[in-house]
Design a protein around this motif. Structure first.
Motif, mmCIF file in Angstrom:
data_model
loop_
_atom_site.group_PDB
_atom_site.id
_atom_site.type_symbol
_atom_site.label_atom_id
_atom_site.label_comp_id
_atom_site.label_asym_id
_atom_site.label_seq_id
_atom_site.Cartn_x
_atom_site.Cartn_y
_atom_site.Cartn_z
ATOM 1 N N ILE A 346 38.384 40.684 34.526
ATOM 2 C CA ILE A 346 38.226 41.670 33.681
ATOM 3 C C ILE A 346 39.414 40.945 32.551
ATOM 4 C CG2 ILE A 346 40.072 42.839 35.134
ATOM 5 C CD1 ILE A 346 38.051 44.767 32.313
ATOM 6 N N GLU A 347 39.045 40.874 31.174
ATOM 7 C CA GLU A 347 40.034 40.150 30.503
ATOM 8 C C GLU A 347 39.909 40.395 29.047
ATOM 9 O OE1 GLU A 347 38.769 35.402 30.840
ATOM 10 O OE2 GLU A 347 37.097 36.427 32.096
ATOM 11 N N ALA A 376 36.573 49.775 38.481
ATOM 12 C CA ALA A 376 35.107 49.387 38.414
ATOM 13 C C ALA A 376 34.619 48.188 39.256
ATOM 14 C CB ALA A 376 34.627 49.558 36.966
ATOM 15 N N LEU A 377 35.457 47.052 39.085
ATOM 16 C CA LEU A 377 35.442 45.860 39.512
ATOM 17 C C LEU A 377 35.327 46.062 41.067
ATOM 18 C CD1 LEU A 377 37.145 43.162 37.665
ATOM 19 C CD2 LEU A 377 34.832 44.014 37.445
ATOM 20 N N LEU A 378 36.172 47.048 41.785
ATOM 21 C CA LEU A 378 36.257 47.041 43.082
ATOM 22 C C LEU A 378 34.953 47.473 43.850
ATOM 23 C CD1 LEU A 378 40.234 48.224 43.360
ATOM 24 C CD2 LEU A 378 39.010 45.935 44.113
ATOM 25 N N GLN A 380 31.985 46.720 42.936
ATOM 26 C CA GLN A 380 30.883 45.976 42.762
ATOM 27 C C GLN A 380 31.064 44.711 43.746
ATOM 28 O OE1 GLN A 380 28.956 45.271 39.719
ATOM 29 N NE2 GLN A 380 29.180 47.388 39.711
ATOM 30 N N ASP A 381 31.592 45.107 44.821
ATOM 31 C CA ASP A 381 31.679 44.179 46.316
ATOM 32 C C ASP A 381 31.969 42.859 45.712
ATOM 33 O OD1 ASP A 381 31.112 43.460 48.705
ATOM 34 O OD2 ASP A 381 29.230 42.608 48.161
ATOM 35 N N PRO A 382 33.373 42.506 45.028
ATOM 36 C CA PRO A 382 33.782 41.130 44.746
ATOM 37 C C PRO A 382 34.607 40.560 45.966
ATOM 38 C CG PRO A 382 35.169 42.756 43.995
ATOM 39 C CD PRO A 382 34.381 43.567 44.544
ATOM 40 N N ASN A 383 34.463 39.172 45.960
ATOM 41 C CA ASN A 383 35.235 38.537 46.782
ATOM 42 C C ASN A 383 36.625 38.052 46.136
ATOM 43 O OD1 ASN A 383 32.201 37.311 47.647
ATOM 44 N ND2 ASN A 383 33.318 38.154 49.269
ATOM 45 N N ILE A 384 36.477 37.710 44.774
ATOM 46 C CA ILE A 384 37.556 37.263 44.112
ATOM 47 C C ILE A 384 37.566 38.078 42.936
ATOM 48 C CG2 ILE A 384 38.622 35.464 42.833
ATOM 49 C CD1 ILE A 384 37.272 33.384 45.031
ATOM 50 N N ILE A 385 38.683 38.491 42.557
ATOM 51 C CA ILE A 385 38.865 39.093 41.212
ATOM 52 C C ILE A 385 40.020 38.551 40.341
ATOM 53 C CG2 ILE A 385 39.756 41.239 40.225
ATOM 54 C CD1 ILE A 385 38.957 42.867 42.876
ATOM 55 N N MET A 386 39.757 38.464 38.812
ATOM 56 C CA MET A 386 40.879 38.061 38.083
ATOM 57 C C MET A 386 41.065 39.021 37.150
ATOM 58 S SD MET A 386 42.017 36.453 35.151
ATOM 59 C CE MET A 386 40.617 35.371 34.260
ATOM 60 N N VAL A 387 42.152 39.352 37.173
ATOM 61 C CA VAL A 387 42.764 40.409 36.158
ATOM 62 C C VAL A 387 43.583 39.624 35.030
ATOM 63 C CG1 VAL A 387 44.055 42.595 35.642
ATOM 64 C CG2 VAL A 387 43.118 42.313 37.869
ATOM 65 N N GLY A 388 43.146 39.598 33.616
ATOM 66 C CA GLY A 388 43.788 38.877 32.637
ATOM 67 C C GLY A 388 45.144 39.068 32.331
ATOM 68 N N GLU A 389 45.680 40.038 32.654
ATOM 69 C CA GLU A 389 47.166 40.388 32.497
ATOM 70 C C GLU A 389 47.626 41.788 33.225
ATOM 71 O OE1 GLU A 389 50.558 40.840 29.394
ATOM 72 O OE2 GLU A 389 48.643 40.229 28.579
ATOM 73 N N ALA A 396 49.282 46.816 38.388
ATOM 74 C CA ALA A 396 49.941 45.937 39.347
ATOM 75 C C ALA A 396 49.433 46.610 40.699
ATOM 76 C CB ALA A 396 51.564 46.184 39.226
ATOM 77 N N ASN A 397 49.549 48.062 40.815
ATOM 78 C CA ASN A 397 49.405 48.992 42.100
ATOM 79 C C ASN A 397 47.882 48.644 42.618
ATOM 80 O OD1 ASN A 397 50.214 50.617 44.267
ATOM 81 N ND2 ASN A 397 49.063 52.094 43.196
ATOM 82 N N LEU A 398 46.944 48.713 41.587
ATOM 83 C CA LEU A 398 45.381 48.396 42.149
ATOM 84 C C LEU A 398 45.444 46.996 42.447
ATOM 85 C CD1 LEU A 398 43.845 50.490 38.732
ATOM 86 C CD2 LEU A 398 43.527 50.814 41.395
ATOM 87 N N GLY A 399 46.047 45.948 41.881
ATOM 88 C CA GLY A 399 45.796 44.665 42.009
ATOM 89 C C GLY A 399 46.483 44.525 43.507
#
Length: 594
Positions: A346-347, A376-378, A380-389, A396-399
């Motif tokens: 998410i960028e 929403a990404l969580l 989507q069954d991700p292995n790796i997540i990148m949050v732009g900022e 921060a808490n969700l990350g």
């Protein structure tokens, strides 16, 4: 060049590049996807396009050549008309005294093309094979001096220097002088290796500035009367509202220059003298760069490589805007991007497109914030997540929660260095035990201008300069300096600075490096060419975890990290300056606030 599947198979087996079993698998894949075997093996990184063409040149007994556009004179090049050269992807690059013509082609097997070209230049021709990208790069020589063309177009418009906000359709049409001006500004920026184009209205003129290697440089001034048409033309390209001049707008468009595709991110902003436009240039044909190419080495690259192979946890990259955070994350995600993992991002905005990665752009108007996007990404069954900022406590808490529940999370933060990131997370009301258990590594980084290796100058510093360097970096003679000498030797072994001789011995500094300010050739600007990162990578060791749990200050955490082997950005910078990668002044310029 299109090489037949049969020949590709022979070449790969002959050089033992692929086993018969692997080759059978690639042939099946090519058949299913309706692509050539050549495309399939290149896309699967079995062999590079360059190496495949070299292998074919040996097989076909056609010499391979890599052309340097600077070595080809316009007299020789123009022996073949530009239209013909572009049609057949062929360039004449040398004529011998005996009249032999040396011709490089993308496809020398094209008999009709060879016959036609020999009629143009004569039968006494020696044929070579070259990469398509190399030939397209040389074909740009037909354009001549882009800056001179730009000056011509601007001079035509300078005749009437009265300001006029009303813009007619004819003024912004495809073949109008304004359209030519925009095209030339973009082309000149790309050839100058600029990262941003600033079009800024002033009281008497329109100032054009490029950001090259992180430094703004004025390249031209346009008459004020062209502002309205110039802004409108760029808005049309970016699909923005032409008649809206009171609020900022954001858009994007793509162009192709020299065989490469570039995306331009456009931002408009009303200021006192009109509308200002900034365009960020993104090279979409760029391959991913490895961490060592970015400037990681020693403890930094070891810590990063250990962190990114963890099954879960959080890796944070910090630094100000324009410090290369996105590029670092893009490189790491490209390394981890394999068919067996699901990577989602998410960028704001999506700068680099990565094939095979699910990239989402934020949209605050529609309620798609970093926090909502991450939720929403969580699902989507991700292995790796990148949050732009990470901008707020909620994100921060969700990350952190995502990292705790088996995901590898990458993100960026705006802090001065790696150590201050941990207190910043505490300030966002993240519990200390959660930070200690989820954060795997924190990268602090800056970008410095890189010295052009062909023209960098080595010199013996004065005693005053030596003492100043020692004082600035808190270095002392004797034992402390022996460590710096050992670090420089380790950096040299890691390839930092190329074949530059060592600048230090056990007793101190012998030489330093500076730029040749007269060098503006081959993409260099005042002796600098491109940029390199300086890094500090803080690994979350047991000792660091104890400090986090005890509520330690950033300084205490940094001291412990240094004891654990971390190099600070300033120390990494001074080592790179000693190796001739950059200068001491550059390191100070970007780390001075610390």
């Amino acid at each position: 060049m299109r090489i037949s599947d049969t020949i590709v198979e022979k070449l790969l087996l002959k050089d033992n590049v692929a086993t018969p079993e692997a080759l059978a698998s690639f042939k099946d894949e090519a058949k299913q996807s309706k692509r050539s075997l050549q495309q399939t093996v290149i896309e699967n990184d079995v062999i590079s396009d360059k190496d495949l063409i070299k292998a074919f040149s040996e097989y076909a007994h056609i010499p391979y050549i890599e052309l340097d556009a600077r070595d080809i004179t316009s007299d020789v090049l123009n022996k073949i008309p530009e239209r013909v050269a572009r049609q057949y992807n062929a360039v004449l690059f040398k004529i011998d005294e005996d009249g032999t013509h040396h011709l490089a082609m993308e496809d020398p097997d094209d008999v009709l093309a060879v016959n036609f070209l020999e009629k143009e230049i004569g039968q006494n021709t020696k044929i070579y094979i070259a990469q398509r990208s190399n030939i397209i790069e040389v074909l740009e020589n037909y354009r001549g001096d882009v800056n001179a063309e730009l000056k011509e177009v601007i001079d035509i418009q300078r005749e009437d220097n009265t300001e006029n906000q009303d813009v007619s359709e004819a003024e912004i049409a495809e073949d109008s002088p304004i359209a030519q001006t925009v095209n030339l500004l973009l082309e000149y920026a790309i050839k100058s290796n600029a990262s941003d184009i600033h079009i800024e209205p002033r009281e008497e003129f329109v100032q054009i500035r490029y950001r090259i290697d992180g430094v703004l440089k004025e390249v031209n001034r346009l008459p004020k009367n062209v502002l309205g048409a110039l802004v409108s033309r760029i808005k049309i390209l970016s699909n923005l509202k032409i008649d809206e001049r009171r609020v900022p707008q954001d858009g994007r468009f793509k162009i192709r220059v020299g065989g490469k595709q570039y995306a331009l991110r456009v931002s408009t902003l009303p200021i006192a003298d009109g509308e200002k436009i900034v365009m960020r240039i993104l090279d979409e044909s760029n391959r991913s760069i490895t961490l060592s190419e970015l400037g990681y080495w020693g403890h930094s690259i070891t810590t990063m490589n250990e962190a990114i192979v963890q099954p879960n946890g959080m890796i944070l990259v910090t630094g100000p805007t324009g410090s290369g955070k996105s590029t670092s994350l893009f490189s790491v995600l490209s390394m981890l991007n394999t068919p067996d993992v699901n990577i989602s991002t998410i960028e704001d905005p999506v700068e680099y497109k990565i094939p095979g990665v699910n990239q989402t752009q934020t949209n605050s108007k529609a309620g798609m914030t970093f926090a909502n996007g991450l939720r929403a990404l969580l699902r989507q069954d991700p292995n790796i997540i990148m949050v732009g900022e990470i901008r707020d406590g909620e994100t921060a808490n969700l990350g952190v929660q995502a990292a705790l529940t088996g995901h590898l999370v990458f993100s960026t933060l705006h802090t001065n260095n790696a150590a201050t990131t941990l207190p910043r997370l505490l300030d966002m009301e993240i519990e200390p035990f959660l930070i200690a258990s989820t954060v795997k590594a924190i990268v602090g980084q800056r970008l410095v201008r890189r010295l052009a290796r062909s023209s960098r100058i080595s010199y013996e510093p004065t005693d005053e300069e030596k003492q100043a360097v020692l004082a600035l970096f808190s270095l002392k003679e004797g034992e402390s300096f022996e460590r710096i000498h050992e670090l420089e030797k380790a950096a040299a072994e890691a390839g930092i600075g190329g074949d530059a001789p060592l600048s230090t011995d056990k007793d101190g500094i012998r030489t330093l490096w500076k730029a040749d300010t007269e060098d503006n050739e081959d993409g260099a600007h005042a002796g600098f060419k491109g940029r390199v990162g300086i890094y500090e990578v803080l690994g979350n060791t047991l000792a660091i975890q104890k400090l986090i749990m005890a509520g330690a200050t950033a300084n205490e955490i940094q001291d412990q990290a240094i004891e654990d082997g971390m190099m600070t950005m300033q120390l990494d910078g001074v080592i790179k300056a000693l190796r001739g990668e950059t200068t001491i002044e550059e390191v100070l310029r970007v780390t001075r606030e610390q």
